[in-house]
Motif scaffolding. Structure first.
Motif: not given
Length: 365
Positions: A112-118, A167-179, A185-189
């Protein structure tokens, strides 16, 4: 003599009645002052605390396993992902080696380098690695690690396509759609959303620099003091059954949604035209929906956790000192778990600061 006694008794009864009424009125007044009708009585339990380690993400799996993460925003991060065991001890997940990377070292595919969300989903743990440290440019492609929670072994790695991040992206959070079999994912950067195909791993960027994904201002206000930050699309919540994705920039007060059916199209115009402004809210960080359609989010500036009911009304679940930048939410066993990341307070040395994971009951409805 009899008449005098009767008169005295009448006066006595009158005085008792007056005094009784006065005491009753005083009691009612004090009750209104100290227990107003809109007061919130909500229990809070501290699940874990972390001294000198700034927690952001939390997720609770279906079997109660609890995971948190610590972004690499500064030197001294001990672990990127930790499991909180039943005895409240902390254990590196999946092991020490995955958490051993340090700033300045070459990046590796199994560290892991820079984990933002689990996010725990269907007995898997999805870990967003921004591949960014100290709020600087990404070192290599942001990715999602997927671990099998039966074996704690790496099951799959999704690496974002070069065209979908900056280069300035910061991928922040995710949601999984099983359907739809997609990941959102959101990019807050760099303002925008990303749609990733779970089967092929292909990803594409949508709503890039769109009004709905961009920050509305460059600061938040806490006790009349400005916290400077320009943070774009951040919180995300999914109603998979009804096919709607909610999202919100952090330094902003507007909640938006988009039907997930429209995310199947490749038409930029069709996607943008399907965006719906939902409501004005406080400035939040993470968001989550419960099974009843309540959308939970923080009002960061006012130390609150609120929820928006299916009818559109907004209620306050919790407020006060036990809410200190409620960052990320998870729901398990009819309780809302939330991290206090204290971002507005953590402006220097954090070695003596304590960050917490708390839980509180969901509203009875």
């Amino acid at each position: 003599m009899t008449n005098l006694l009767k008169n005295l008794f009448a006066v006595f009864v009158l005085l008792v009645t007056i005094i009784s009424c006065k005491e009753t009125n005083t009691s009612n007044t004090e009750k209104e002052e100290f227990q107003p009708a809109d007061s919130i009585s909500q229990s809070v339990t501290q699940v874990a605390s972390f001294k000198g380690q700034q927690v952001t993400g939390v997720t609770v799996a279906s079997d109660g396993r609890t995971f948190v993460n610590f972004p690499r925003w500064r030197e001294g991060v001990e672990n990127s992902v930790v499991e909180i065991k039943a005895d409240q001890s902390l254990q590196s997940f999946p092991n020490d080696s995955w958490n051993s990377w340090e700033i300045g070292q070459p990046t590796a595919s199994d560290q892991f380098v820079g984990v933002q969300s689990v996010v725990a989903f269907e007995n898997e743990l999805y870990v967003i690695d921004t591949r960014s440290v100290k709020f600087q440019e990404v070192l290599d492609a942001p990715r999602i690690y997927v671990f099998d929670l039966e074996s704690d072994e790496l099951k799959k790695t999704y690496i974002l396509d070069d065209a979908v991040y900056y280069p300035d992206s910061y991928i922040n959070d995710l949601r999984i759609d099983p359907i739809k079999n997609l990941i959102y994912l959101t990019d807050s950067g760099h303002a925008g959303l990303i749609v990733l195909d779970r089967e092929t791993g292909n990803s594409r960027r949508i709503l890039n620099e769109h009004q709905s994904t961009k920050a509305e201002q460059s600061y938040l206000t806490f006790d009349n003091n400005k916290w400077e930050g320009f943070i774009n699309s951040d919180g995300i919540a999914l109603d998979a059954v009804n096919g709607r994705l909610y999202y919100h920039a952090l330094t902003a007060y507007s909640l938006y949604s988009i039907p997930t059916d429209s995310l199947l199209t490749k038409s930029k115009k069709a996607i943008e035209n399907s965006v719906v402004f939902e409501d004005k809210t406080g400035a939040p960080d993470g968001m989550i929906l419960d099974s009843k359609g309540n959308l939970y989010f923080a009002d960061l500036e006012n130390n609150k956790i609120q929820y928006r009911k299916p009818d559109g009304s907004i209620q306050t679940l919790l407020e006060g000192d036990q809410v200190r930048w409620a960052d990320t939410f998870s729901i398990y066993n009819n309780e809302l778990y939330y991290t206090n990341s204290r971002i507005n307070e953590a402006t220097g040395d954090i070695s003596d600061m304590t960050f917490t994971l708390n839980k509180t009951p969901l509203p009875v409805q």
